[in-house]
Write an enzyme that holds these catalytic residues in place. Structure first.
Site, PDB file in Angstrom:
ATOM      1  N   HIS A  25       0.847  -1.190   0.000  1.00 18.35           N
ATOM      2  CA  HIS A  25       0.000   0.000   0.000  1.00 18.35           C
ATOM      3  C   HIS A  25       0.879   1.236   0.000  1.00 18.35           C
ATOM      4  O   HIS A  25       1.813   1.335   0.802  1.00 18.35           O
ATOM      5  CB  HIS A  25      -0.915   0.022   1.236  1.00 18.35           C
ATOM      6  CG  HIS A  25      -1.811   1.214   1.237  1.00 18.35           C
ATOM      7  ND1 HIS A  25      -3.011   1.242   0.572  1.00 18.35           N
ATOM      8  CD2 HIS A  25      -1.649   2.453   1.767  1.00 18.35           C
ATOM      9  CE1 HIS A  25      -3.563   2.438   0.709  1.00 18.35           C
ATOM     10  NE2 HIS A  25      -2.752   3.189   1.431  1.00 18.35           N
TER      11      HIS A  25
ATOM     12  N   ASP B   4     -15.072   3.272   7.119  1.00 19.14           N
ATOM     13  CA  ASP B   4     -14.042   4.122   6.505  1.00 19.14           C
ATOM     14  C   ASP B   4     -14.587   4.843   5.282  1.00 19.14           C
ATOM     15  O   ASP B   4     -14.219   5.986   5.010  1.00 19.14           O
ATOM     16  CB  ASP B   4     -12.811   3.301   6.124  1.00 19.14           C
ATOM     17  CG  ASP B   4     -11.718   4.210   5.579  1.00 19.14           C
ATOM     18  OD1 ASP B   4     -11.214   5.043   6.355  1.00 19.14           O
ATOM     19  OD2 ASP B   4     -11.401   4.133   4.375  1.00 19.14           O
TER      20      ASP B   4
ATOM     21  N   ARG C  97     -14.023  13.257   6.369  1.00 19.17           N
ATOM     22  CA  ARG C  97     -12.733  13.892   6.663  1.00 19.17           C
ATOM     23  C   ARG C  97     -12.287  14.775   5.505  1.00 19.17           C
ATOM     24  O   ARG C  97     -11.707  15.842   5.699  1.00 19.17           O
ATOM     25  CB  ARG C  97     -11.679  12.820   6.949  1.00 19.17           C
ATOM     26  CG  ARG C  97     -11.888  12.138   8.304  1.00 19.17           C
ATOM     27  CD  ARG C  97     -11.017  10.895   8.425  1.00 19.17           C
ATOM     28  NE  ARG C  97      -9.628  11.167   8.223  1.00 19.17           N
ATOM     29  CZ  ARG C  97      -8.753  10.312   7.688  1.00 19.17           C
ATOM     30  NH1 ARG C  97      -9.146   9.103   7.323  1.00 19.17           N
ATOM     31  NH2 ARG C  97      -7.502  10.636   7.548  1.00 19.17           N
TER      32      ARG C  97
ATOM     33  N   SER D 253      -7.369   4.242   9.010  1.00 16.50           N
ATOM     34  CA  SER D 253      -8.108   4.144   7.745  1.00 16.50           C
ATOM     35  C   SER D 253      -7.423   3.140   6.811  1.00 16.50           C
ATOM     36  O   SER D 253      -8.048   2.223   6.270  1.00 16.50           O
ATOM     37  CB  SER D 253      -8.164   5.542   7.110  1.00 16.50           C
ATOM     38  OG  SER D 253      -8.536   5.479   5.763  1.00 16.50           O
TER      39      SER D 253
ATOM     40  N   LYS E 189      -8.517  -1.314   6.246  1.00 17.11           N
ATOM     41  CA  LYS E 189      -8.830  -1.901   4.937  1.00 17.11           C
ATOM     42  C   LYS E 189      -7.862  -3.035   4.611  1.00 17.11           C
ATOM     43  O   LYS E 189      -8.254  -4.073   4.087  1.00 17.11           O
ATOM     44  CB  LYS E 189      -8.787  -0.818   3.854  1.00 17.11           C
ATOM     45  CG  LYS E 189      -9.989   0.129   3.956  1.00 17.11           C
ATOM     46  CD  LYS E 189      -9.907   1.287   2.986  1.00 17.11           C
ATOM     47  CE  LYS E 189      -8.884   2.318   3.397  1.00 17.11           C
ATOM     48  NZ  LYS E 189      -8.992   3.629   2.802  1.00 17.11           N
TER      49      LYS E 189
END
Ligand code: URA
Length: 444
Positions: A99, A178, A185, A200, A204
Site C-alpha cells: 500500500h 471508513d 474527513r 483508515s 482496509k
C-alpha cells in the site's frame, strides 16, 4: 437529525449507554477514550445513528489531541468490525500486498503486482480512485480498453488462484465505516492525522485478509507527510497495527519530493509501467518496484527468488497480460492518447536541481488526469510527460515537460502551477534530494 445518545443493541455491549457529546468532550479535553466508547461511536456512525457533525467534531478533536496506541488499535478494530473480512487462507500460495500512502507518478502497483505473482506469491490488491493531485490505480487501469475494476470475492479468489494477481475495487462491505468517515474527513479538514490515516489504511488492509503487507510511506512535497519525522511516526504506527493484527508488516519511507518516473497521468503511466515490465523503464521506477517486490517476497517467506530475473525473462509481463485479460481488458489494445500537446521549454542552460512533485501532480490534475469531485470523469490521455529529472543537465530551449490534454483551454492553469515548480542552477550544481528509499521500518 440523528440521536445524540442511545443504547447500542448488539452482542458486544448490550445495555451500554453512551452520550456522543460526552465522548466528543472527553477527546476535546485530551482524555483517553475507552474501548466501549470507541466501538459505540464507530458502530453508531456506520449505522446512521450518529449525526455527521458529531463525527466531524470527534475527528477534529482527534486531529488536535491525537490518540494513543491502544486507542488507535481499538479504533482500527472497530472499523474492521463495521463490515466483512476477506479470507485467502485457502490459497495454495502465500499472499502479500503493498500500500502506498499516495504520490505523484506513483504507478508502482501496476508492474509490482504481476512481478510478485510471477515469483510465486499471490497479490490481492484492493485499490482506489484518485482524488485531488494524487492519482488512483483504478483510474490508470481503466485507460485499458475493456478492463473492469469490480470483482466479487469469489471472482477475486478464482483469479488469485489462476493468475496470482488481482487489482480491483474494494466492495461496499469492506470497512463501510471508513467509506463514510473518509468522505467526511475530506470535507472537514480532518485528513491530516496520523491516528486517522493509519487506522483508515490499516483497517482496509487487515480486512482484506493479506498475510503480509509492505507499506510505501511517501515523504516530501507530493505526499501527506512532508517531513521524514512525520512519515516515520505514520510508518511506525501502521507497522505496529499490522503486526498486532497478525499481518507481517514492513514499511519503506520513500522520496516524494519529485515525481516518480517520467509520466504523471493515467494512460501515460500505464505505458511507462509496460516499459518496466518489458525490462526497461525509468531507473527510479525500476529500483522502487524491485525494492518493494523484495520486501513483499521476504515478508511472505520467499527469499530464494530475485524478482529482477522475472522482469528480464518476461515472466512478469506474462502475468500482467493474463491479469488484464481476466478482468475483461485487452492487453494488446492501443492506449488512449490526448488530442493536444504543449511543450514547456527550459529557459536557460544549467542543472535541474528541483522539480516539485506537488506542482506536477496539480498540473496533471488540471489537465484532466484527476478529479475534484468523486463523480468527475477523468481523461485517460491527460497528464504530464517529464523530459528532465533533478540532476540532469538541461539546455535552454530544450523540452522540460510535455503537457497532454483533450481540452486545450486547460493548458494555462496547468502552466500557472508549473511556474516556479522547477529550478535550474549553474552547471556543476547538485540537487539536494532525499534518496529514493529513505528508511525501512520493521516490527520491533
Ligand atoms: N488513504 C486512506 O485510505 N486513508 C487515509 O486516511 C489517507 C490515505
Amino acid at each position: 437529525m440523528a440521536p445524540t445518545s442511545g443504547l447500542l443493541r448488539d452482542d458486544r455491549h448490550m445495555n451500554a449507554a453512551f452520550d456522543a457529546v460526552d465522548i466528543i468532550r472527553a477527546k476535546r479535553d485530551d482524555h483517553e477514550l475507552t474501548d466501549p466508547q470507541i466501538d459505540w461511536m464507530i458502530q453508531a456512525y456506520t449505522d446512521g445513528r450518529l449525526a455527521e457533525e458529531q463525527m466531524a467534531a470527534l475527528a477534529m478533536a482527534i486531529v488536535l489531541r491525537g490518540m494513543n496506541r491502544r486507542e488507535i488499535a481499538r479504533w482500527t478494530h472497530a472499523m474492521i468490525a463495521s463490515g466483512e473480512r476477506l479470507d485467502f487462507s485457502g490459497l495454495s500460495r502465500p499472499t502479500a500486498d503493498k500500500h502506498s500512502t499516495g504520490g505523484v507518478g506513483d504507478k508502482i502497483t501496476l508492474p509490482l503486482a504481476p512481478l510478485v505473482a510471477a515469483c510465486g506469491v499471490a497479490v490481492p490488491q484492493l485499490s482506489g480512485r484518485g482524488l485531488g493531485h494524487t492519482g488512483g490505480t483504478l483510474d490508470k487501469l481503466e485507460s485499458i480498453s475493456g478492463w473492469r475494476p469490480e470483482l466479487s470475492p469469489e471472482q477475486m479468489l478464482r483469479q488469485l488462484d489462476d493468475v496470482g494477481a488481482v487489482i480491483c475495487a474494494a466492495g461496499a462491505d469492506l470497512v463501510p465505516a471508513d467509506r463514510k468517515l473518509y468522505a467526511l474527513r475530506d470535507v472537514t479538514g480532518t485528513v491530516e492525522s496520523v491516528a486517522l490515516i493509519a487506522s483508515s489504511i490499516m483497517s482496509k488492509k487487515i480486512a482484506e485478509g493479506t498475510g503480509a503487507l509492505v507499506l510505501d510511506v511517501k515523504v516530501g512535497s507530493g505526499a501527506f507527510m512532508k517531513t521524514v519525522e512525520d512519515a516515520r511516526v505514520l510508518a511506525r504506527t501502521m507497522v505496529d497495527l499490522g503486526t498486532d493484527a497478525g499481518v507481517h508488516t514492513v514499511a519503506l519511507l520513500t522520496n516524494m519530493q519529485t515525481p516518480l518516473g517520467l509520466t504523471v497521468g493515467n494512460a501515460l503511466e500505464v505505458r511507462e509501467s509496460l516499459e518496466v515490465l518489458a525490462g526497461g523503464g525509468p531507473p527510479d521506477v525500476v529500483e522502487l518496484t524491485l525494492a518493494l517486490a523484495r520486501e513483499m517476497l521476504a515478508a511472505a517467506g520467499r527469499t530464494d527468488i530475485d524478482p529482477a530475473d522475472r522482469l528480464r525473462d518476461g515472466g512478469a509481463m506474462d502475468v500482467w497480460r493474463r491479469m488484464i485479460a481476466a478482468q475483461g481488458g485487452d492487453p494488446h489494445a492501443e492506449l488512449p492518447r490526448a488530442r493536444e500537446k504543449h511543450v514547456l521549454l527550459a529557459p536557460a542552460d544549467g542543472v535541474l536541481t528541483q522539480l516539485d512533485a506537488m506542482a506536477v501532480g496539480v498540473a496533471a490534475w488540471r489537465l484532466g488526469a484527476g478529479r475534484a469531485r468523486k463523480e468527475d470523469v477523468v481523461q485517460a490521455g491527460a497528464g504530464v510527460e517529464i523530459h528532465a529529472k533533478p540532476g540532469a543537465v538541461v539546455r535552454g530551449g530544450e523540452p522540460l515537460m510535455t503537457l497532454h490534454t483533450d481540452t486545450p483551454e486547460r493548458f494555462d492553469r496547468a502552466l500557472d502551477v508549473l511556474q516556479g515548480s522547477y529550478f535550474i542552477a549553474a552547471e556543476g550544481s547538485r540537487p539536494d534530494l532525499l534518496p529514493l528509499v529513505v528508511e525501512r521500518v520493521a516490527a520491533h
